[in-house]
Every structure is written in structure tokens, then in C-alpha cells.
Design an enzyme around this catalytic site. Structure first.
Site, PDB file in Angstrom:
ATOM      1  N   THR A 213       0.848  -1.193   0.000  1.00 49.10           N
ATOM      2  CA  THR A 213       0.000   0.000   0.000  1.00 49.10           C
ATOM      3  C   THR A 213       0.881   1.239   0.000  1.00 49.10           C
ATOM      4  OG1 THR A 213      -1.855  -1.037   1.095  1.00 49.10           O
ATOM      5  CG2 THR A 213      -1.528   1.275   1.596  1.00 49.10           C
ATOM      6  N   ARG A 241     -14.749  -7.065   0.986  1.00 50.80           N
ATOM      7  CA  ARG A 241     -13.937  -6.639   2.130  1.00 50.80           C
ATOM      8  C   ARG A 241     -13.323  -5.244   1.897  1.00 50.80           C
ATOM      9  NH1 ARG A 241      -8.354  -5.006   3.033  1.00 50.80           N
ATOM     10  NH2 ARG A 241      -7.718  -5.739   5.078  1.00 50.80           N
ATOM     11  N   VAL A 242     -13.367  -4.429   2.933  1.00 43.77           N
ATOM     12  CA  VAL A 242     -12.730  -3.114   2.900  1.00 43.77           C
ATOM     13  C   VAL A 242     -11.729  -3.049   4.048  1.00 43.77           C
ATOM     14  CG1 VAL A 242     -13.098  -0.620   3.146  1.00 43.77           C
ATOM     15  CG2 VAL A 242     -14.757  -2.002   1.878  1.00 43.77           C
ATOM     16  N   THR A 266      -2.111  -5.168   8.169  1.00 45.19           N
ATOM     17  CA  THR A 266      -3.334  -5.984   8.246  1.00 45.19           C
ATOM     18  C   THR A 266      -4.491  -5.083   8.693  1.00 45.19           C
ATOM     19  OG1 THR A 266      -2.497  -6.590  10.415  1.00 45.19           O
ATOM     20  CG2 THR A 266      -2.284  -8.230   8.690  1.00 45.19           C
ATOM     21  N   GLY A 267      -5.236  -4.614   7.710  1.00 46.71           N
ATOM     22  CA  GLY A 267      -6.220  -3.568   7.931  1.00 46.71           C
ATOM     23  C   GLY A 267      -7.210  -3.832   9.046  1.00 46.71           C
TER      24      GLY A 267
END
Ligand code: ASP
Length: 349
Positions: A213, A241-242, A266-267
Site C-alpha cells: 500500500t 472486504r474493505v 493488516t487492515g
């Protein structure tokens, strides 16, 4: 008489020093950038791959510096740097984004303006070439803060942002990572996306536990902060998934009252800890230095919860920080009057 003049001079000097110190201490502008954190180890990186990442980070620093040196806003610098990353297949943003389990690229991005607390974010975008510009358009040209999916793409088209065939985002390396992830999880492999180029060779970078990212925090010469983050999310993500990147306060946050933060990792864990806002809250309410706050949230709390990743951050008085609990994070910082720093591995400054 002489004594009196001496006293006067001393007082005058004191007043001058008081007034001058904060001005002198704060760089006119500053910039901290990440290109993702993860398992990034020297012995696993080919010299070509390492050189390519360092060159990309160097370009990013130059782009951001050019904007800020010419008096551009922090938001302009954030967007300019991320625009380039979104076209660079090395990073998990725009072209080069990871695939969902269904074999699609669904992109998330956000921006926040520290002066006004205005924010814009998008999730699950599939046709807009530059999700970061769409996030900015949501902030500046709509009444909303967050838009998702086809609606967000439709809004992008309505404000004249470039639309592309979803195959634009395809890269062979990410496709190979998807196939491996699905196979490891015993999930079916979807057909190769329509419009994707014929299978071809690519530079592999072993281990897919890299987030890739991109994110930028910037401070401009007017003293304003901005933050932005753009991502394809996590490989083989499912069911719409967001992650944290487009969640204001989790992966992205900026306030001139405290700090600006952009995260990668890891969001799910970053959302649960509201990582970005938490760092700024520790600065604002506990009076921690930026580095202390960043380490408290990343090294202590995120690690305790089981999350992986890192952040870059900046305060209005020019403190720059990064913190990550993985073996590496592509990162760079630059500020007026200071030599820029580009680093990858944990043992680098
Ligand atoms: N934080 C992102 C997400 O969870 C992934 C990343 O940093 O690459 O969507």
C-alpha cells in the site's frame, strides 16, 4: 547606563529568541512516505528489485519536494506522489493492485486535510485510474465523505476523472500471487480476467506477505497537514472486504491540532485500534512526542492485538516519524533544509 543597555539587550535577545525558536525549529515543509510494510528481508530481495524500490521512493521524494518547495499545498503534494505510485506496478495501489478472490482489482483510497478536517474516501473502486484523485474529489466536489463501488466510479466519471478498463490494473506478478494464495487456502482459482495481457514473465519478489500500500503525509509552508493512502487491499480478499486505508481515523488521518498519519498492514487490526487517530490522540491529549505515540500504538498495542504493519506520521511543528513491527517498510522522508532518507529494512535509520 551601560548596565541598563546590557539588560535591555538581554531582554531584547530573549524576546527575539522566544519568537524565533519555533519558527527556526519548524521546517518550512516536510514529507513522509511509505510504500507498504511486510516481510521484507535483505536475503530475499534481488538487487534488481531493491534498486527498483529505492528508485521509486526517490522519485516519490522528488515529486513531493517539488510541489512543496514551489509553495504547493500539503494536499497537492500527497496527491502528486500517490498518483505516480498508482501507475507504478511495484506498488499495491492502482496498476499493480492485488486481486480479490474473484480475480478483480477493488481499490480503496482516502485523503484528509488537517486544516479543515475535511476528508474524502472511496472503497471497492474498479474503473477509476486514480483512486486518490477520486478520494480528493469526494472531499472537494461532493457533500459526502465516503463512496463505494460502482457509485464511486460513476461519480468519478461525472467529475471527469479518467476511467479505464479494469484490465488496466492487471499485473502478472499479482495474478501469480492470487493463484498461490487461493491454492494454499483450497479455494477455486477464477478465470484470467478479460482483457488481461497474455501470460508473460515477471520479476518475482519472493514472499507475498508484503502489503505494498502507499501513503503520504505532508506539511506545507502555510503550516497545514494532509494525509493520503491508496491500496488494492489484501490478496484474495473476499465478499466486498474493505480495509483500513479508506477508513478515516484507522488508516488515514490528519488534523493540524495533532498530526497526520498514513498506515499499511493488516487492515482489520488497524480498524479495530483506530490506529491513525489513536496516535494523534496520544500526541494531542497526552503530550507524547510523535515517535513515542507511534511506537506506543504500533510496537505495543498493534503487536499485542496480533496485527502487522506500520505507519508514517508528521506533526505541524515538523516532527517526522515512522514505526513498523514487520521486518521492513518501504519508506522515505524529506524536509526543508534536511537531507532526505530512503530506507527499506528494519536496521536502517
Ligand atoms: N492496509 C491495507 C488493507 O488492509 C493493506 C496494505 O497495507 O497493503 O487493506
Amino acid at each position: 547606563m551601560i548596565k541598563q543597555y546590557g539588560k535591555l539587550a538581554l531582554v531584547a535577545f530573549g524576546v527575539f529568541a522566544l519568537m524565533a525558536t519555533p519558527v527556526l525549529a519548524r521546517p518550512k515543509w516536510a514529507l513522509v512516505i511509505h510504500g507498504g510494510a511486510g516481510v521484507i528481508e535483505r536475503n530475499q530481495m534481488s538487487p534488481e528489485a531493491e534498486a527498483a524500490y529505492r528508485a521509486a521512493m526517490d522519485r516519490a521524494v522528488r515529486t513531493g519536494t517539488a510541489v512543496l518547495e514551489q509553495g504547493g499545498t500539503a494536499m497537492d503534494a500527497v496527491e502528486a506522489v500517490i498518483l505516480e505510485f498508482e501507475d507504478d506496478p511495484l506498488f499495491n495501489a492502482g496498476r499493480g493492485a492485488v486481486f480479490t478472490a474473484e480475480g478483480r482489482n477493488e481499490l480503496d483510497a482516502a485523503v484528509m486535510d488537517g486544516a479543515t478536517l475535511k476528508a474524502g474516501s472511496v472503497a471497492g473502486v474498479t474503473r477509476t485510474r486514480h483512486p486518490i484523485s477520486l478520494a480528493r474529489a469526494v472531499m472537494e466536489k461532493s457533500r459526502h465523505v465516503m463512496m463505494i463501488g460502482a457509485g464511486a466510479d460513476a461519480f468519478a466519471a461525472s467529475v471527469g476523472l479518467e476511467q479505464v478498463d479494469p484490465a488496466w490494473f492487471f499485473t502478472e506478478r499479482r495474478w501469480a500471487q492470487l493463484i498461490k494464495a487461493l491454492t494454499d487456502q483450497g479455494l477455486p482459482v477464477p478465470p484470467r480476467p478479460k482483457g488481461a495481457p497474455e501470460p508473460h514473465a515477471f520479476i518475482d519478489i519472493p514472499d507475498d506477505r508484503k502489503f505494498g500500500t502507499v501513503g503520504v503525509v505532508a506539511l506545507d509552508s502555510a503550516g497545514n497537514l494532509a494525509a493520503g493512502t491508496s491500496t488494492g487491499g489484501t490478496t484474495a480478499k473476499r465478499w466486498g472486504r474493505v480495509g483500513d486505508a479508506p477508513i478515516i481515523g484507522a488508516g488515514t488521518y490528519a488534523s493540524n491540532q495533532s498530526c497526520a498519519v498514513s498506515a499499511t498492514g493488516t487492515g482489520e487490526y488497524f480498524i479495530r485500534l483506530t490506529v491513525a487517530r489513536e496516535i494523534c490522540a496520544l500526541v494531542q491529549y497526552k503530550g507524547m512526542t510523535l515517535q513515542q505515540a507511534a511506537d506506543e500504538v504500533i510496537q505495543t498495542r498493534l503487536t499485542a492485538l496480533g496485527g502487522d504493519g506500520g505507519i508514517v506520521a508528521l506533526t505541524p511543528d515538523g516532527q517526522m516519524a515512522w514505526s513498523f513491527n514487520t521486518s521492513g517498510m518501504y519508506r522515505a522522508r524529506a524536509a526543508q533544509g534536511q537531507a532526505s532518507v530512503i530506507s527499506i529494512y528494519k536496521d536502517e535509520p
